[in-house]
Design a protein around this motif. Structure first.
Motif, PDB file in Angstrom:
ATOM      1  N   HIS A   1       0.884  -1.165   0.000  1.00  0.00           N
ATOM      2  CA  HIS A   1       0.000   0.000   0.000  1.00  0.00           C
ATOM      3  C   HIS A   1       0.920   1.214   0.000  1.00  0.00           C
ATOM      4  O   HIS A   1       1.605   1.471   0.987  1.00  0.00           O
ATOM      5  CB  HIS A   1      -0.875   0.026   1.255  1.00  0.00           C
ATOM      6  CG  HIS A   1      -1.795  -1.138   1.348  1.00  0.00           C
ATOM      7  ND1 HIS A   1      -2.666  -1.291   2.394  1.00  0.00           N
ATOM      8  CD2 HIS A   1      -1.997  -2.206   0.543  1.00  0.00           C
ATOM      9  CE1 HIS A   1      -3.367  -2.400   2.230  1.00  0.00           C
ATOM     10  NE2 HIS A   1      -2.968  -2.978   1.113  1.00  0.00           N
ATOM     11  N   LEU A   2       0.960   1.920  -1.109  1.00  0.00           N
ATOM     12  CA  LEU A   2       1.937   3.002  -1.274  1.00  0.00           C
ATOM     13  C   LEU A   2       1.262   4.367  -1.240  1.00  0.00           C
ATOM     14  O   LEU A   2       0.682   4.813  -2.223  1.00  0.00           O
ATOM     15  CB  LEU A   2       2.718   2.819  -2.573  1.00  0.00           C
ATOM     16  CG  LEU A   2       3.516   1.527  -2.675  1.00  0.00           C
ATOM     17  CD1 LEU A   2       4.274   1.471  -3.995  1.00  0.00           C
ATOM     18  CD2 LEU A   2       4.462   1.365  -1.496  1.00  0.00           C
ATOM     19  N   TYR A   3       1.345   4.992  -0.083  1.00  0.00           N
ATOM     20  CA  TYR A   3       0.811   6.336   0.114  1.00  0.00           C
ATOM     21  C   TYR A   3       1.951   7.254   0.522  1.00  0.00           C
ATOM     22  O   TYR A   3       2.855   6.842   1.241  1.00  0.00           O
ATOM     23  CB  TYR A   3      -0.257   6.344   1.208  1.00  0.00           C
ATOM     24  CG  TYR A   3      -1.456   5.498   0.868  1.00  0.00           C
ATOM     25  CD1 TYR A   3      -2.298   5.861  -0.178  1.00  0.00           C
ATOM     26  CD2 TYR A   3      -1.743   4.345   1.576  1.00  0.00           C
ATOM     27  CE1 TYR A   3      -3.402   5.089  -0.500  1.00  0.00           C
ATOM     28  CE2 TYR A   3      -2.844   3.569   1.261  1.00  0.00           C
ATOM     29  CZ  TYR A   3      -3.667   3.945   0.221  1.00  0.00           C
ATOM     30  OH  TYR A   3      -4.754   3.174  -0.093  1.00  0.00           O
ATOM     31  N   GLN A   4       1.880   8.502   0.089  1.00  0.00           N
ATOM     32  CA  GLN A   4       2.896   9.480   0.470  1.00  0.00           C
ATOM     33  C   GLN A   4       2.282  10.612   1.279  1.00  0.00           C
ATOM     34  O   GLN A   4       2.707  11.758   1.188  1.00  0.00           O
ATOM     35  CB  GLN A   4       3.600  10.014  -0.785  1.00  0.00           C
ATOM     36  CG  GLN A   4       4.508   8.987  -1.412  1.00  0.00           C
ATOM     37  CD  GLN A   4       5.344   9.522  -2.551  1.00  0.00           C
ATOM     38  OE1 GLN A   4       5.651   8.773  -3.461  1.00  0.00           O
ATOM     39  NE2 GLN A   4       5.730  10.789  -2.527  1.00  0.00           N
ATOM     40  N   CYS A   5       1.299  10.274   2.105  1.00  0.00           N
ATOM     41  CA  CYS A   5       0.622  11.310   2.884  1.00  0.00           C
ATOM     42  C   CYS A   5       0.532  10.973   4.369  1.00  0.00           C
ATOM     43  O   CYS A   5       0.103  11.809   5.158  1.00  0.00           O
ATOM     44  CB  CYS A   5      -0.769  11.565   2.327  1.00  0.00           C
ATOM     45  SG  CYS A   5      -1.815  10.096   2.274  1.00  0.00           S
ATOM     46  N   PHE A   6       0.913   9.777   4.764  1.00  0.00           N
ATOM     47  CA  PHE A   6       0.810   9.360   6.157  1.00  0.00           C
ATOM     48  C   PHE A   6       2.206   9.263   6.772  1.00  0.00           C
ATOM     49  O   PHE A   6       3.127   8.762   6.149  1.00  0.00           O
ATOM     50  CB  PHE A   6       0.129   7.991   6.271  1.00  0.00           C
ATOM     51  CG  PHE A   6      -1.259   7.942   5.700  1.00  0.00           C
ATOM     52  CD1 PHE A   6      -2.241   8.799   6.157  1.00  0.00           C
ATOM     53  CD2 PHE A   6      -1.577   7.042   4.698  1.00  0.00           C
ATOM     54  CE1 PHE A   6      -3.518   8.753   5.627  1.00  0.00           C
ATOM     55  CE2 PHE A   6      -2.854   6.986   4.161  1.00  0.00           C
ATOM     56  CZ  PHE A   6      -3.836   7.848   4.627  1.00  0.00           C
ATOM     57  N   GLY A   7       2.332   9.683   8.007  1.00  0.00           N
ATOM     58  CA  GLY A   7       3.600   9.560   8.710  1.00  0.00           C
ATOM     59  C   GLY A   7       4.454  10.809   8.610  1.00  0.00           C
ATOM     60  O   GLY A   7       4.374  11.575   7.646  1.00  0.00           O
ATOM     61  N   PHE A   8       5.279  11.003   9.618  1.00  0.00           N
ATOM     62  CA  PHE A   8       6.099  12.208   9.733  1.00  0.00           C
ATOM     63  C   PHE A   8       7.007  12.416   8.525  1.00  0.00           C
ATOM     64  O   PHE A   8       7.140  13.529   8.021  1.00  0.00           O
ATOM     65  CB  PHE A   8       6.935  12.170  11.023  1.00  0.00           C
ATOM     66  CG  PHE A   8       7.840  13.346  11.158  1.00  0.00           C
ATOM     67  CD1 PHE A   8       7.339  14.578  11.548  1.00  0.00           C
ATOM     68  CD2 PHE A   8       9.191  13.243  10.867  1.00  0.00           C
ATOM     69  CE1 PHE A   8       8.169  15.683  11.640  1.00  0.00           C
ATOM     70  CE2 PHE A   8      10.027  14.338  10.962  1.00  0.00           C
ATOM     71  CZ  PHE A   8       9.514  15.566  11.350  1.00  0.00           C
TER      72      PHE A   8
END
Length: 178
Positions: A63-70
């Protein structure tokens, strides 16, 4: 995420054996092994690469998202675009077989702060094209956008992304922009 990778790998090995013994043969059925985030990809690459040939027709589910996590929230827009262009392909190529079963064009607010609505759409289209290029070239077992229709906004909604030309359906090995 809290299950240790070696324990999860043993579970997956047993699951693959059970699936194959039930008559779902390699070449007919691909077994998806969920590792979800890119953080776990390093662990699974190390655990599976030495023994992967025993598990034919298995693919790691990401699952490749670039919006979650610091880390993602602290990147600039250029950082996100660079990661989509270079990092995604490298990640997918590090594993023997992959399916990206979730991705979107969502970016943290910081990445598009100060842009007009038209500017945001333009950058989301660039971001989408870069991700699709990596997915088409390197996700051996395909990809799935988050959802067809979602009320969480255009970044999560494939139907609206297509209608507003933020996302284009790949054609003949490239991302078509009509």
């Amino acid at each position: 995420q809290s299950t240790p990778a070696p324990l999860l790998a043993r579970y997956y090995e047993a699951a693959v054996r059970t699936i194959r013994q039930a008559g779902m043969c390699a070449g007919e059925v691909t077994v998806l092994l969920p590792i979800f985030t890119e953080v776990r990809s390093y662990e699974f690459a190390r655990l599976w690469l030495h023994n992967y040939e025993c598990y034919q027709d298995c693919a790691f589910d990401l699952h490749l998202y670039q919006c979650f996590g610091f880390c993602w929230k602290s990147l600039s827009l250029d950082g996100h675009l660079r990661s989509a262009a270079e990092g995604r392909a490298a990640l997918l190529q590090r594993l023997p077989a992959t399916c990206v079963s979730e991705w979107s064009v969502a970016l943290p607010p910081k990445a598009t702060r100060g842009l007009s609505d038209a500017g945001v759409r333009e950058e989301l289209a660039r971001f989408a094209a870069l991700q699709l290029e990596a997915l088409e070239a390197s996700a051996t077992h395909g990809w799935f956008f988050w959802t067809w229709k979602d009320s969480a906004g255009i970044s999560w909604n494939m139907r609206d992304c297509l209608a507003q030309r933020i996302l284009a359906v790949p054609r003949k090995g490239s991302v078509a922009r009509e």
